[in-house]
Design an enzyme around this catalytic site. Structure first.
Site, PDB file in Angstrom:
ATOM      1  N   GLU A  58      13.038 114.811   0.480  1.00  0.00           N
ATOM      2  CA  GLU A  58      12.301 113.547   0.563  1.00  0.00           C
ATOM      3  C   GLU A  58      11.804 113.043  -0.786  1.00  0.00           C
ATOM      4  O   GLU A  58      11.824 111.835  -1.049  1.00  0.00           O
ATOM      5  CB  GLU A  58      11.108 113.691   1.527  1.00  0.00           C
ATOM      6  CG  GLU A  58      11.481 113.662   2.986  1.00  0.00           C
ATOM      7  CD  GLU A  58      11.985 115.001   3.502  1.00  0.00           C
ATOM      8  OE1 GLU A  58      12.378 115.074   4.683  1.00  0.00           O
ATOM      9  OE2 GLU A  58      11.982 115.989   2.721  1.00  0.00           O
ATOM     10  N   ARG A 167       7.633 109.534  18.415  1.00  0.00           N
ATOM     11  CA  ARG A 167       8.741 110.185  19.107  1.00  0.00           C
ATOM     12  C   ARG A 167       8.682 109.948  20.614  1.00  0.00           C
ATOM     13  O   ARG A 167       9.703 109.778  21.274  1.00  0.00           O
ATOM     14  CB  ARG A 167       8.696 111.685  18.828  1.00  0.00           C
ATOM     15  CG  ARG A 167       9.696 112.498  19.639  1.00  0.00           C
ATOM     16  CD  ARG A 167       9.435 113.993  19.484  1.00  0.00           C
ATOM     17  NE  ARG A 167      10.397 114.786  20.226  1.00  0.00           N
ATOM     18  CZ  ARG A 167      10.322 116.104  20.374  1.00  0.00           C
ATOM     19  NH1 ARG A 167       9.312 116.770  19.803  1.00  0.00           N
ATOM     20  NH2 ARG A 167      11.222 116.765  21.074  1.00  0.00           N
TER      21      ARG A 167
END
Length: 315
Positions: A58, A167
């Site tokens: 990342e 999610r």
């Protein structure tokens, strides 16, 4: 209740990327080996030449995004919130925030509702982290429709944007003709006794709390605050003046998130009781998302309790 449509906001995010990709070619999408989970895989499938997988790195992805954005291209990067805001904080701050580049960070799997992924992946600190970066816009949509509208609006902004998606599949609240504006709160229900300001999946819980309070004779105002930075101070202060007490509800730590932003605004301009509902100063743990929301007190009955406390604190 079974006939209520439920869709995760991350799905709205992925859908919006594809729809935008068909309309314009001035942006690229990057991911950190999580395209199936973040839903950027939809974009990858349709526009493979405009998608870049940076692997499980990342920090490097943020640096690459900054370099590309510095050439004038808009960049959308994705990973889980814990990694996008936590692992890569320095790169987001120094490489994207400091030069005020046009990078949208699509952070998925935020909050306690990541569920079985456990404490290491349940990021309840990301809003607090991103709020400290000057010039960073923070958007936390309540449902699939608002997620899509928010992505469309974010790509028009100048400067970095942190977008927070979940999610867990959540009820769809808004119609397709819903108008989203960055920096604007939306009053969903009108009331005079207290104001509930909610963000993300807690907006639906706030609407349920409204009905419960109504049955008890309590008139609650419900505000959806999708944009946490810049905060819509006008609607917050108006609510403070007209109802005299505020409850904030968020799937985030009670430290540094929506509750903190609202408290700061109210304390400066029109002090009234502000009672915060969120994840207390604790780590999460593994478990089914619905049960974790129950355990951590992120449900409509918990909002009702906070409302009664806030009303009792009114002078």
């Amino acid at each position: 209740m079974s006939d209520i449509k439920k869709v995760a906001t991350r799905v709205g995010y992925g859908t919006a990327l594809v729809e935008l990709g068909r309309k314009r070619d001035d942006f690229i999408v990057m991911d950190a080996d999580l395209a199936a989970a973040t839903q950027t895989g939809m974009f990858k499938k349709e526009f493979p030449d405009r998608f870049y997988d940076c692997g499980i790195a990342e920090q490097n992805m943020m640096g690459i995004a900054a370099g590309i954005a510095a050439t004038g291209k808009k960049v959308i990067v994705s990973s889980f919130a814990m990694f996008a805001a936590g692992r890569a904080f320095e790169q987001v701050r120094n490489s994207i925030g400091y030069p005020h580049l046009n990078v949208i960070i699509g952070a998925t799997h935020a909050g306690i509702s990541v569920g079985e992924d456990g404490a290491t992946h349940q990021c309840c600190e990301d809003i607090a982290l991103m709020r400290t970066i000057p010039g960073m816009t923070i958007i936390n949509p309540a449902d699939e429709v608002e997620a899509k509208k928010a992505v469309e609006a974010a790509i028009e902004l100048d400067g970095p944007v942190y977008m927070r998606f979940g999610r867990l599949a959540v009820p769809v609240i808004f119609d397709e003709d819903y108008k989203f504006e960055v920096g604007k709160g939306v009053e969903l229900r009108h009331g005079n006794d207290v104001t509930i300001i909610a963000t993300g999946l807690m907006v639906n819980e706030a609407l349920e709390a409204y009905e419960m309070l109504k049955n008890e004779g309590i008139s609650a105002r419900v505000i959806n605050m999708a944009t946490i930075k810049p905060l819509d101070k006008d609607i917050v202060i108006k609510a403070a003046k007209e109802t005299g007490a505020i409850v904030t509800a968020e799937e985030h730590s009670v430290i540094g998130g929506l509750g903190g932003a609202v408290s700061e605004a109210v304390c400066e301009e029109y002090p009234v009781p502000v009672v915060k509902l969120g994840v207390n100063d604790v780590f999460g743990h593994s478990g089914p998302a619905p049960k974790l929301l129950d355990e951590f007190g992120l449900r409509a009955p918990n909002i009702v309790e906070k409302v009664k406390k806030a009303i009792a604190l009114k002078k």
